[in-house]
Design a protein around this motif. Structure first.
Motif, PDB file in Angstrom:
ATOM      1  N   ILE A  81      39.952  43.436  53.351  1.00 40.93           N
ATOM      2  CA  ILE A  81      39.862  42.030  52.946  1.00 40.93           C
ATOM      3  C   ILE A  81      40.589  41.817  51.621  1.00 40.93           C
ATOM      4  N   ASN A  82      40.536  42.804  50.725  1.00 38.43           N
ATOM      5  CA  ASN A  82      41.295  42.706  49.476  1.00 38.43           C
ATOM      6  C   ASN A  82      42.794  42.700  49.741  1.00 38.43           C
ATOM      7  N   VAL A  83      43.246  43.503  50.695  1.00 39.03           N
ATOM      8  CA  VAL A  83      44.669  43.514  51.049  1.00 39.03           C
ATOM      9  C   VAL A  83      45.077  42.162  51.623  1.00 39.03           C
ATOM     10  N   MET A  84      44.206  41.571  52.442  1.00 41.49           N
ATOM     11  CA  MET A  84      44.493  40.231  52.974  1.00 41.49           C
ATOM     12  C   MET A  84      44.627  39.210  51.843  1.00 41.49           C
ATOM     13  N   GLY A  85      43.738  39.295  50.870  1.00 40.61           N
ATOM     14  CA  GLY A  85      43.808  38.381  49.733  1.00 40.61           C
ATOM     15  C   GLY A  85      45.090  38.543  48.939  1.00 40.61           C
ATOM     16  N   ASN A  86      45.520  39.787  48.777  1.00 39.81           N
ATOM     17  CA  ASN A  86      46.779  40.014  48.064  1.00 39.81           C
ATOM     18  C   ASN A  86      47.966  39.446  48.832  1.00 39.81           C
ATOM     19  N   GLY A  87      47.904  39.493  50.151  1.00 39.41           N
ATOM     20  CA  GLY A  87      48.954  38.871  50.956  1.00 39.41           C
ATOM     21  C   GLY A  87      49.005  37.364  50.761  1.00 39.41           C
ATOM     22  N   VAL A  88      47.830  36.756  50.676  1.00 40.38           N
ATOM     23  CA  VAL A  88      47.770  35.305  50.433  1.00 40.38           C
ATOM     24  C   VAL A  88      48.312  34.985  49.044  1.00 40.38           C
ATOM     25  N   PHE A  89      47.986  35.829  48.051  1.00 33.32           N
ATOM     26  CA  PHE A  89      48.513  35.614  46.705  1.00 33.32           C
ATOM     27  C   PHE A  89      50.039  35.688  46.693  1.00 33.32           C
ATOM     28  N   MET A  90      50.590  36.640  47.421  1.00 32.93           N
ATOM     29  CA  MET A  90      52.051  36.748  47.476  1.00 32.93           C
ATOM     30  C   MET A  90      52.681  35.534  48.151  1.00 32.93           C
ATOM     31  N   LEU A  91      52.028  35.023  49.192  1.00 34.62           N
ATOM     32  CA  LEU A  91      52.545  33.809  49.836  1.00 34.62           C
ATOM     33  C   LEU A  91      52.494  32.614  48.898  1.00 34.62           C
ATOM     34  N   LEU A  92      51.423  32.489  48.122  1.00 34.82           N
ATOM     35  CA  LEU A  92      51.348  31.395  47.156  1.00 34.82           C
ATOM     36  C   LEU A  92      52.442  31.498  46.099  1.00 34.82           C
ATOM     37  N   ILE A  93      52.690  32.695  45.625  1.00 34.65           N
ATOM     38  CA  ILE A  93      53.759  32.882  44.637  1.00 34.65           C
ATOM     39  C   ILE A  93      55.120  32.564  45.256  1.00 34.65           C
ATOM     40  N   ALA A  94      55.312  32.959  46.521  1.00 42.07           N
ATOM     41  CA  ALA A  94      56.587  32.680  47.184  1.00 42.07           C
ATOM     42  C   ALA A  94      56.813  31.186  47.358  1.00 42.07           C
ATOM     43  N   THR A  95      55.753  30.442  47.635  1.00 44.70           N
ATOM     44  CA  THR A  95      55.923  28.997  47.827  1.00 44.70           C
ATOM     45  C   THR A  95      55.998  28.249  46.498  1.00 44.70           C
ATOM     46  N   ALA A  96      55.686  28.911  45.394  1.00 47.58           N
ATOM     47  CA  ALA A  96      55.685  28.235  44.095  1.00 47.58           C
ATOM     48  C   ALA A  96      57.091  27.969  43.586  1.00 47.58           C
ATOM     49  N   TYR A  97      58.077  28.688  44.081  1.00 51.52           N
ATOM     50  CA  TYR A  97      59.426  28.542  43.547  1.00 51.52           C
ATOM     51  C   TYR A  97      60.189  27.448  44.262  1.00 51.52           C
ATOM     52  N   ASP A  98      60.666  26.520  43.461  1.00 52.26           N
ATOM     53  CA  ASP A  98      61.523  25.453  43.957  1.00 52.26           C
ATOM     54  C   ASP A  98      62.957  25.917  43.738  1.00 52.26           C
ATOM     55  N   GLU A  99      63.884  25.019  43.738  1.00 52.15           N
ATOM     56  CA  GLU A  99      65.278  25.408  43.568  1.00 52.15           C
ATOM     57  C   GLU A  99      65.555  25.975  42.182  1.00 52.15           C
ATOM     58  N   LEU A 100      65.063  25.325  41.147  1.00 49.19           N
ATOM     59  CA  LEU A 100      65.380  25.777  39.795  1.00 49.19           C
ATOM     60  C   LEU A 100      64.167  26.215  38.996  1.00 49.19           C
ATOM     61  N   THR A 101      63.090  25.463  39.082  1.00 45.30           N
ATOM     62  CA  THR A 101      61.938  25.753  38.230  1.00 45.30           C
ATOM     63  C   THR A 101      60.729  26.110  39.083  1.00 45.30           C
ATOM     64  N   PRO A 102      59.946  27.067  38.642  1.00 46.97           N
ATOM     65  CA  PRO A 102      58.717  27.394  39.387  1.00 46.97           C
ATOM     66  C   PRO A 102      57.622  26.365  39.114  1.00 46.97           C
ATOM     67  N   ASP A 103      56.788  26.150  40.101  1.00 45.04           N
ATOM     68  CA  ASP A 103      55.655  25.244  39.960  1.00 45.04           C
ATOM     69  C   ASP A 103      54.491  26.022  39.355  1.00 45.04           C
ATOM     70  N   PRO A 104      53.924  25.566  38.243  1.00 47.47           N
ATOM     71  CA  PRO A 104      52.865  26.343  37.596  1.00 47.47           C
ATOM     72  C   PRO A 104      51.506  26.277  38.296  1.00 47.47           C
ATOM     73  N   VAL A 105      51.287  25.295  39.160  1.00 46.92           N
ATOM     74  CA  VAL A 105      49.975  25.145  39.796  1.00 46.92           C
ATOM     75  C   VAL A 105      49.649  26.325  40.727  1.00 46.92           C
ATOM     76  N   PRO A 106      50.551  26.749  41.621  1.00 43.37           N
ATOM     77  CA  PRO A 106      50.219  27.926  42.443  1.00 43.37           C
ATOM     78  C   PRO A 106      50.019  29.193  41.624  1.00 43.37           C
ATOM     79  N   HIS A 107      50.727  29.324  40.515  1.00 43.29           N
ATOM     80  CA  HIS A 107      50.531  30.487  39.650  1.00 43.29           C
ATOM     81  C   HIS A 107      49.125  30.470  39.054  1.00 43.29           C
ATOM     82  N   ALA A 108      48.665  29.312  38.648  1.00 43.45           N
ATOM     83  CA  ALA A 108      47.309  29.199  38.117  1.00 43.45           C
ATOM     84  C   ALA A 108      46.276  29.472  39.212  1.00 43.45           C
TER      85      ALA A 108
END
Length: 98
Positions: free
Chosen positions: A35-62
């Protein structure tokens, strides 16, 4: 292959592996780790979706930082409950043999 796609694919792979081992494993400790590994996968997906073209979105990082704190707390609680269940099972086993 760009970094966002790589993070996203790694997140999906981690989530699927964690889900597989959570469903197929018999031991409680292995399920907690899966279950911890699953959570880490979700965290990586959130970080991947946080990046826009130029600037990262700080909300998914938080959200990921908050999720890490919650995951550590939930893991500690699950491990303590597992230890307590083993202790109670051992006590009941000793009482039946007396």
């Amino acid at each position: 292959m760009n970094t966002v796609l790589l993070y996203g694919l790694c997140g999906v792979v981690l989530f699927v592996l964690g889900l597989y081992f959570a469903l197929t494993s018999g031991a409680a400790l292995r399920r907690i780790l899966a279950i911890n590994v699953m959570g880490n996968g979700v965290f990586m997906l959130l970080i991947a979706t946080a990046y826009d073209e130029l600037t990262p979105d700080p909300v998914p990082h938080a959200l990921v930082l908050t999720g890490i704190v919650v995951a550590i707390s939930a893991t500690a609680l699950a491990l303590k409950l597992l230890c307590r269940a083993h202790e109670l099972a051992r006590r009941q086993g000793e009482e039946t043999h007396e």
